[in-house]
Design a protein around this motif. Sequence first.
Motif, mmCIF file in Angstrom:
data_model
loop_
_atom_site.group_PDB
_atom_site.id
_atom_site.type_symbol
_atom_site.label_atom_id
_atom_site.label_comp_id
_atom_site.label_asym_id
_atom_site.label_seq_id
_atom_site.Cartn_x
_atom_site.Cartn_y
_atom_site.Cartn_z
ATOM 1 N N THR A 2 -67.153 2.314 -55.609
ATOM 2 C CA THR A 2 -67.948 2.726 -54.462
ATOM 3 C C THR A 2 -69.413 2.780 -54.854
ATOM 4 O OG1 THR A 2 -67.726 5.052 -55.008
ATOM 5 C CG2 THR A 2 -66.040 4.113 -53.557
ATOM 6 N N GLN A 71 -72.701 -4.039 -54.124
ATOM 7 C CA GLN A 71 -71.313 -3.849 -53.697
ATOM 8 C C GLN A 71 -70.742 -5.081 -53.013
ATOM 9 O OE1 GLN A 71 -69.065 -1.617 -54.244
ATOM 10 N NE2 GLN A 71 -70.351 -0.156 -55.300
ATOM 11 N N LYS A 75 -67.387 -6.961 -54.060
ATOM 12 C CA LYS A 75 -66.283 -7.140 -53.117
ATOM 13 C C LYS A 75 -65.863 -8.607 -53.019
ATOM 14 C CE LYS A 75 -64.850 -5.994 -48.461
ATOM 15 N NZ LYS A 75 -65.148 -5.259 -47.248
#
Length: 162
Positions: A2, A71, A75
């Motif tokens: 995260t 991020q 991903k």
Amino acid sequence: MTKENLKIGDVFSSQIDNNYKKYFQYVANDITQLNSEVIRVFKTQYPINVDSDLIDIINDDIDFYAHCVIQFGLKLKIWERIGNLNFIEKINVIFKTSTDHGKPEIKISHDWYVWKINESFNHVGKLKDKNRYAEVGSIIPPDSIVYRMLHGEYDFVYPGFE
């Protein structure tokens, strides 16, 4: 992973073709550009099957700086986090943007803004002197960062300045 798990100093590896990878380090958040992450990409290309020492990686010459969403690249599995080394250096990079960005019919812009990380935008009109070397300040998609790692330029249209 995260966003809370990302830390300034994190080092990432990205495969740029079938044989090589390059590294970058997360070095700042820029409130001037939507609080986006700023990375510094290192010049050296390494064989994909070689694990390099983090100290050697971050002591390499810098290829370029960019704003991105780390991020998103994680991903999409475009890069992976390989470690963290404390980063406390002063970053002295200038970014640029043009009001003509996104207008492919305008080849040369005379309406530029420049800024440094977490400082105000400054309207400069034409790019002169050190501003001519400013980095593109848009938030760059992960695949475009990898494209620049491999080709030395971005894969999107952006106005020139001369």
